[in-house]
Design an enzyme around this catalytic site. Structure first.
Site, PDB file in Angstrom:
ATOM      1  CG  ASN A 135      46.162  23.660  44.814  1.00 12.61           C
ATOM      2  OD1 ASN A 135      47.094  23.507  45.609  1.00 12.61           O
ATOM      3  ND2 ASN A 135      45.345  24.696  44.863  1.00 12.61           N
TER       4      ASN A 135
ATOM      5  CD  GLU B 262      43.824  24.127  47.431  1.00 12.36           C
ATOM      6  OE1 GLU B 262      42.854  23.645  46.809  1.00 12.36           O
ATOM      7  OE2 GLU B 262      44.039  25.345  47.514  1.00 12.36           O
TER       8      GLU B 262
ATOM      9  CE1 TYR C  28      41.956  20.702  44.805  1.00 11.50           C
ATOM     10  CE2 TYR C  28      40.789  19.300  46.349  1.00 11.50           C
ATOM     11  CZ  TYR C  28      41.432  20.479  46.072  1.00 11.50           C
ATOM     12  OH  TYR C  28      41.561  21.437  47.037  1.00 11.50           O
TER      13      TYR C  28
ATOM     14  CD  GLU D  40      43.037  25.665  42.452  1.00 12.76           C
ATOM     15  OE1 GLU D  40      41.970  26.057  41.949  1.00 12.76           O
ATOM     16  OE2 GLU D  40      43.108  24.649  43.160  1.00 12.76           O
TER      17      GLU D  40
ATOM     18  NE  ARG E  98      48.507  27.074  49.530  1.00 17.89           N
ATOM     19  CZ  ARG E  98      47.506  26.888  48.670  1.00 17.89           C
ATOM     20  NH1 ARG E  98      46.867  25.758  48.622  1.00 17.89           N
ATOM     21  NH2 ARG E  98      47.175  27.833  47.828  1.00 17.89           N
TER      22      ARG E  98
ATOM     23  CG  HIS F 287      42.923  31.039  47.988  1.00 20.28           C
ATOM     24  ND1 HIS F 287      43.726  29.986  48.368  1.00 20.28           N
ATOM     25  CD2 HIS F 287      41.834  30.487  47.401  1.00 20.28           C
ATOM     26  CE1 HIS F 287      43.128  28.837  48.037  1.00 20.28           C
ATOM     27  NE2 HIS F 287      41.980  29.122  47.451  1.00 20.28           N
TER      28      HIS F 287
END
Ligand code: NAG
Ligand code: NAG
Ligand code: NAG
Ligand code: NAG
Ligand code: NAG
Ligand code: NAG
Length: 497
Positions: A328, A399, A330, A187, A97, A142
């Protein structure tokens, strides 16, 4: 890659803590790694590339970046893509990606001037990936909007809807024979909510009242939907690919059992994930956001809500514009309810509209980024919440990753994070029935981490930023991830899928 080094590191064995899943990943599960153009390419002004927002931001405000650094060279992937792709092949990923730097193919952002050298660069990279059996999964945006378009207001200007759509159409035309999987935006939450208001400001680094945050979301959703429909109407049949968007959220755990904090959890999830995901998967903004922002705007003396209203036509146009859910994820935060609808603030703020205070639990393992702690059960809850909130979509984890200070090639903490998060992912698949189709690690290389510069490192591969060669050396996590991809198993022996 330095093969001598691989041989030594291959002898490295991972110790398996109890609780690591011994179930195999589904046979068709896809593994990848993720990067972003600005963070790895360098070549910031080479061969006709135009200036992007982040070129300008890092050059103009080095004081806002840790170490005063920028990504003028960074990993130098603009020149080292052949070596990069050899590494990807060795790692064994199914997909890579990556993103296109808009200003590398359109220096002023507009399609009247195409930079052929930029087009050639990406065609070469995509072809080399395909030749090596790696699927390119390409993000159009991005965070590196061409500076010219940023200067007319960037994502707060509705004109960007058409400029982005023009760029997207051109990209489908130029690369659609090679690229079969597209993401429009990475995002939007990060560049809409952390760029226009508040203390942690990414480029362009403004501190504006909350309407800028909402206007950015509004423009991005319309630009995304337009690009989706262009692909659907003009390219899908011929090119046989798919297209989605990448959304991010930290899981929100209520800080207490109180009803107020549970309501805080809902508010936080709806204002962070729901503002983007609800229009795309369910239609329109989340009702709680419509109601709260309207009420607060009124109390603060506005003639109308600062959350723009979609027409029914726009609601229908945006709804259904994702072929799967790109996530994504985390970490996790604790939230407590803080601002009643009636807690008006002098300076209308997105934070007060969202209405919660966010903290963490100091017992959760801390990475090199203050916001990033390892909370694998939060990942499982996040996957379940998306499954339930958005109609059981296929979810591609686009991600997930861990930051350390990057000084060591031995990174057991990153390995633990991967083991724990992938165990949570397997539980979501097998115990909860969530349809997770793939997983991508952020990131393959240590790279330029926005406001943190080169302080925090997310790579499976160490990059020596002091050498002109930007020498790449795999870390122990690289070999562990390589093993997972090869065996579809987190431990030595797994049950069959
Ligand atoms: C999207 O396209 C890619 C590449 O063809 C494919 O691997 C993937 O399964 C597709 N995903 C969905 C949800 O259609
Ligand atoms: C919200 O406002 C109402 C009315 O002013 C008040 O009774 C209540 O205690 C407030 N709740 C919180 C959590 O501040
Ligand atoms: C919100 O209003 C309540 C009641 O007036 C007050 O007790 C509370 O401190 C306010 N919260 C914030 C974050 O200002
Ligand atoms: C991250 O690493 C850098 C470099 O070693 C260090 O200065 C910094 O304090 C670390 N930050 C955190 C939050 O651990
Ligand atoms: C850089 O790479 C070149 C070619 O691979 C090599 O000859 C040279 O020794 C390297 N320099 C350093 C400082 O690693
Ligand atoms: C996987 O773990 C379970 C217990 O958690 C055990 O019963 C099973 O034998 C293990 N399978 C393999 C292949 O080790």
């Amino acid at each position: 890659m330095n093969m001598k080094c691989s041989v030594i590191l291959l002898a490295f064995t991972v110790s398996y803590a109890s609780g690591i899943s011994n179930r195999s990943f589904p046979a068709d599960f896809k593994f990848g790694v993720t990067t972003a153009a600005y963070q790895i390419e360098g070549g910031w002004n080479e061969d006709g590339k135009g200036e992007s927002l982040w070129d300008w931001y890092t050059h103009t405000y080095p004081d806002r970046i840790q170490g005063g650094t920028n990504a003028d060279v960074t990993c130098d992937s603009y020149h080292k893509y052949k070596e990069d792709i050899e590494i990807l092949k060795d790692l064994g990923v199914n997909f890579y990606r990556l993103s296109i730097a808009w200003s590398r193919i359109l220096p002023e952002g507009t399609v009247n001037h195409v930079n052929q050298a930029g087009v050639d660069y990406y065609r070469t990279v995509f072809q080399l990936l395909i030749d090596n059996g790696i699927v390119p999964v390409v993000t159009l945006y991005h965070w590196d909007v061409p500076l010219t378009l940023s200067e007319i207001g960037g994502w707060t200007n509705p004109l960007l809807v058409d400029y982005f759509a023009d760029y997207a159409r051109l990209a489908f035309e130029l690369f659609g024979d090679q690229v079969k999987q597209w993401h429009t935006f990475n995002e939007p939450q990060s560049f809409c909510m952390l760029s226009y208001q508040g203390p942690l400001r990414k480029a362009p680094g403004y501190d504006l009242p909350a309407e800028a945050v909402y206007q950015c979301n509004y423009v991005v959703l319309k630009a995304h939907a337009k690009a989706y429909h262009i692909y659907d109407d003009e390219f899908r049949q011929k090119q046989q690919g798919n297209i989605s968007i990448v959304l991010v959220a930290h899981w929100k755990e209520p800080a207490s059992d109180s009803d107020a904090d549970k309501e805080g959890q809902n508010l936080a999830l709806q204002f962070e994930m729901g503002l983007l995901a609800n229009p795309i998967f369910n239609g329109n903004w989340p009702q709680v956001a419509i109601d709260r922002v309207a009420e607060r705007s009124k109390l603060e003396g506005y003639p109308r809500s600062r959350l723009p209203e979609f027409t029914q036509e726009e609601i229908d146009y945006i709804k259904g514009t994702a072929d799967y859910f790109g996530l994504n994820h985390y970490t996790t935060e604790l939230v407590s309810f803080a601002y009643n609808v009636t807690n008006v603030t002098e300076y209308p703020s997105f934070d007060a509209d969202r209405g919660v205070l966010r903290t963490t639990d100091p017992s959760w393992p801390q990475s090199n980024m203050t916001w990033l702690r390892s909370v694998p059960w939060g990942f499982r809850k996040m996957l379940n919440w998306i499954d339930q909130s958005y109609g059981h979509p296929a979810i591609l984890v686009t991600e997930n990753g861990w930051a350390d200070d990057g000084t060591s090639r031995e990174d057991p903490q990153r390995i633990s994070y991967i083991q724990d998060y992938l165990t949570a992912l397997l539980e979501a698949i097998y115990d909860d029935g969530v349809n997770v189709i793939g997983y991508s690690q952020w990131s393959i290389y240590d790279n330029f981490e926005w406001l943190s510069g080169y302080m925090a490192k997310f790579g499976l591969v160490y990059v020596d930023f002091s050498s002109p060669n930007r020498t790449r050396t795999p870390k122990s996590s690289y070999y562990y991830y390589q093993k997972i991809i090869k065996t579809k198993c987190l431990v030595d022996t797994c049950d069959a899928a």
